[in-house]
Design a protein around this motif. Structure first.
Motif, PDB file in Angstrom:
ATOM      1  N   MET A  55      22.550 -12.445 -41.435  1.00 37.01           N
ATOM      2  CA  MET A  55      23.477 -13.526 -41.715  1.00 37.01           C
ATOM      3  C   MET A  55      22.813 -15.000 -42.210  1.00 37.01           C
ATOM      4  SD  MET A  55      25.752 -13.375 -37.839  1.00 37.01           S
ATOM      5  CE  MET A  55      26.986 -12.202 -37.609  1.00 37.01           C
ATOM      6  N   ARG A  78      22.321 -14.635 -45.802  1.00 36.42           N
ATOM      7  CA  ARG A  78      23.792 -14.780 -46.481  1.00 36.42           C
ATOM      8  C   ARG A  78      23.868 -16.918 -45.829  1.00 36.42           C
ATOM      9  NH1 ARG A  78      29.188 -11.965 -44.524  1.00 36.42           N
ATOM     10  NH2 ARG A  78      28.893 -13.923 -42.704  1.00 36.42           N
ATOM     11  N   THR A 122      25.915  -7.326 -42.168  1.00 36.49           N
ATOM     12  CA  THR A 122      26.603  -8.585 -41.098  1.00 36.49           C
ATOM     13  C   THR A 122      27.545  -7.919 -40.283  1.00 36.49           C
ATOM     14  OG1 THR A 122      28.294 -10.240 -42.321  1.00 36.49           O
ATOM     15  CG2 THR A 122      25.770 -10.296 -42.873  1.00 36.49           C
ATOM     16  N   ASP A 123      28.379  -7.724 -40.418  1.00 35.94           N
ATOM     17  CA  ASP A 123      29.299  -7.816 -39.650  1.00 35.94           C
ATOM     18  C   ASP A 123      30.105  -5.502 -38.381  1.00 35.94           C
ATOM     19  OD1 ASP A 123      30.319  -9.544 -40.677  1.00 35.94           O
ATOM     20  OD2 ASP A 123      31.939  -8.878 -41.697  1.00 35.94           O
ATOM     21  N   GLY A 145      30.007 -15.804 -34.292  1.00 38.53           N
ATOM     22  CA  GLY A 145      29.220 -15.457 -35.302  1.00 38.53           C
ATOM     23  C   GLY A 145      27.605 -16.403 -34.604  1.00 38.53           C
ATOM     24  N   THR A 157      20.560  -7.763 -38.019  1.00 37.47           N
ATOM     25  CA  THR A 157      22.099  -8.601 -37.987  1.00 37.47           C
ATOM     26  C   THR A 157      21.825  -9.964 -38.066  1.00 37.47           C
ATOM     27  OG1 THR A 157      23.287  -6.171 -37.525  1.00 37.47           O
ATOM     28  CG2 THR A 157      24.510  -8.641 -37.676  1.00 37.47           C
ATOM     29  N   GLU A 217      29.309  -8.539 -45.941  1.00 33.18           N
ATOM     30  CA  GLU A 217      30.378  -8.695 -45.276  1.00 33.18           C
ATOM     31  C   GLU A 217      29.691  -6.876 -45.115  1.00 33.18           C
ATOM     32  OE1 GLU A 217      34.183  -9.063 -46.016  1.00 33.18           O
ATOM     33  OE2 GLU A 217      33.504 -11.140 -46.550  1.00 33.18           O
ATOM     34  N   THR A 227      21.656 -17.233 -35.556  1.00 33.07           N
ATOM     35  CA  THR A 227      22.868 -16.458 -36.327  1.00 33.07           C
ATOM     36  C   THR A 227      22.366 -15.404 -35.856  1.00 33.07           C
ATOM     37  OG1 THR A 227      21.364 -15.761 -38.452  1.00 33.07           O
ATOM     38  CG2 THR A 227      23.038 -17.252 -39.006  1.00 33.07           C
TER      39      THR A 227
END
Length: 467
Positions: free
Chosen positions: A127, A130, A161-162, A331, A123, A158, A415
């Protein structure tokens, strides 16, 4: 006899022979041997075996550092000798019976959170990528601006990453049930219940949405991103499941045990455990931020200097919880950059030893160990080189403090978590890469120069009985 078979045999003989060994396992870099009588271990003999980069007794295990790749081959040779083999998890359960309460608690914390780290690493990389792709300078190369990026593409990023953080309670509850002897799938479902879409979203409530009120006064929300509530619910849920299973007739176990476990635990989690431990989690987070926010880069100096000492004690897994909290809430992870400095500095100290010594054996040990540290794995450098001669380790600590100071005053934040130095560059692609390189260069340079000037000379080879 092949070289690896010879090394395996020498290690077994040096730890007291097959009769002194309960089981053998391995991790990424170490052969982990559960011994019956640690007094039979011939430490000096082990350390002088070819390819061995260091060895120590910790957490109920005798751990022989061999390095990535090598440890797999040596373990295969050990298995061929007919010795009892076990997984690292099985050894951890056995080792967990040893040590004081604090040591056992921190080992357990590591057993719960370490299996989750790979998805959080992924993840963090998503991030970072991105952040790189969305930079105006990068988009301009392709003749684009941020306004040209489609909403569907942003939605796709998203998802990458989320997702792990939205369902973090499910991951934590699953892993906790696994470690404490419950049924992992029950833990997974319990964790998913904590983030059910039927509950008000935790982030929505934080920005003004109303929670559900039960009995007119108990606020109930989803626990997206929460760690402690899921962890405590997992411990209690696993123990409850085992107690229920002992009392339920076998014919009814499949139906009654999961039903009662989930019914009781979701009520306890939503009405008691969640509100209480979410508050505790907030205090821990604020305390962490207070330390990281200390003026004049003090936090960077302290954490950068002390981190590798904490690694030696084996209690560093406790910081996984803090890093996960930082990533879930903001984040970003300022702790990672400081830790990176401490890791890089030990590599810098080992590099100085390797380049300065005239000993072919020490050079062959120190140079690969320094490169291993630059890939984020410090055990070969610490136990194989720096701690042997003491002062290189101390110079590495000073370098870590210097690099940590730069990280703190520049305010760079990764990140993700769990990867450092060269691999860690992927966590700083969002416009911070030059500062990240600076942090590493400062840490490595300070440790290298101090070790070269004051930390090591070949006289230490004669003074050190393990050389």
């Amino acid at each position: 006899m092949s070289e690896n078979k010879k090394i395996a045999q020498e290690i077994i003989d040096a730890v007291g022979g097959p009769d002194n060994i309960q089981s053998v396992a391995h991790c990424a870099t170490r052969l982990r041997i559960m011994v019956i009588d640690k007094d039979q271990i011939e430490q000096e003999t082990v350390e002088n075996i070819n390819k061995v980069k260091g060895a120590f007794f910790n957490s109920g295990q005798y751990q022989v550092i061999l390095g990535t790749g090598t440890v797999n081959r040596i373990h295969e040779e050990v298995e061929k000798m007919g010795l009892s083999s076990s997984t690292k998890a099985e050894q951890s359960k056995e080792a967990a019976k040893k040590g004081n309460f604090l040591q056992r608690s921190i080992r357990t914390l590591g057993d719960v959170f370490v299996p989750i780290i790979p998805v959080l690493v992924a993840t963090g990389l998503f991030m970072g990528l991105r952040g790189l792709v969305m930079q105006e300078q990068i988009l301009a190369i392709f003749g684009l601006t941020p306004d040209d990026i489609s909403a569907n593409f942003l939605l796709f990023t998203e998802i990458l990453t989320d997702t792990a953080f939205i369902f973090l309670p499910a991951l934590v509850a699953w892993s906790t049930f696994r470690v404490f002897g419950g049924t992992p799938i029950i833990g997974l479902v319990l964790g998913l219940m904590l983030v059910s879409p039927a509950l008000p979203n935790a982030w929505g409530v934080a920005t003004g949405a109303d929670p559900l009120l039960f009995f007119g006064f108990i606020p109930v929300v989803g626990y997206q991103g929460a760690v402690l509530p899921a962890f405590i619910a997992g411990i209690l849920g696993a123990k409850l499941e085992r107690n229920i299973r002992r009392r339920v007739p076998e014919a009814l176990d499949l139906i009654v045990t999961p039903f009662l476990t989930l019914l009781i635990m979701i009520g306890a989690a939503l009405f008691v455990i969640g509100p209480v431990f979410h508050t505790v989690e907030e205090y821990i987070l604020h305390g962490t931020l207070a330390v990281l926010g200390m003026p004049f880069g003090i936090a960077g100096i302290l954490i950068g200097f002390l981190n590798q000492i904490i690694v030696i004690t084996g209690v560093h897994h406790i910081f996984n919880l803090l890093e996960i909290q930082l990533l879930e809430n903001f984040g970003s992870n300022p702790y990672n950059a400081i830790v990176t400095a401490s890791v890089a500095a030990q590599g810098g100290a080992a590099l100085a030893v390797g380049l300065k010594t005239k000993s072919k054996k020490l050079k062959a040990l120190a140079l690969p160990s320094s490169f291993s540290a630059f890939l984020g794995i410090t055990e070969p450098a610490i136990f194989g080189v720096n701690l042997r001669y003491i002062t290189p380790f101390i110079m590495g600590l000073i370098g870590g403090g210097a690099g940590g100071f730069v990280a703190a005053i520049t305010g760079i934040e990764g990140t993700g978590m769990a990867i450092t130095v060269i691999p860690g560059t992927l966590l700083y692609l969002n416009g911070q890469i030059l500062l990240y390189i600076l942090v590493n260069l400062v840490a490595i340079s300070v440790a290298f120069v101090l070790t070269w000037l004051f930390g090591f000379s070949d006289k230490k080879l004669k003074e050190n009985v393990h050389a």
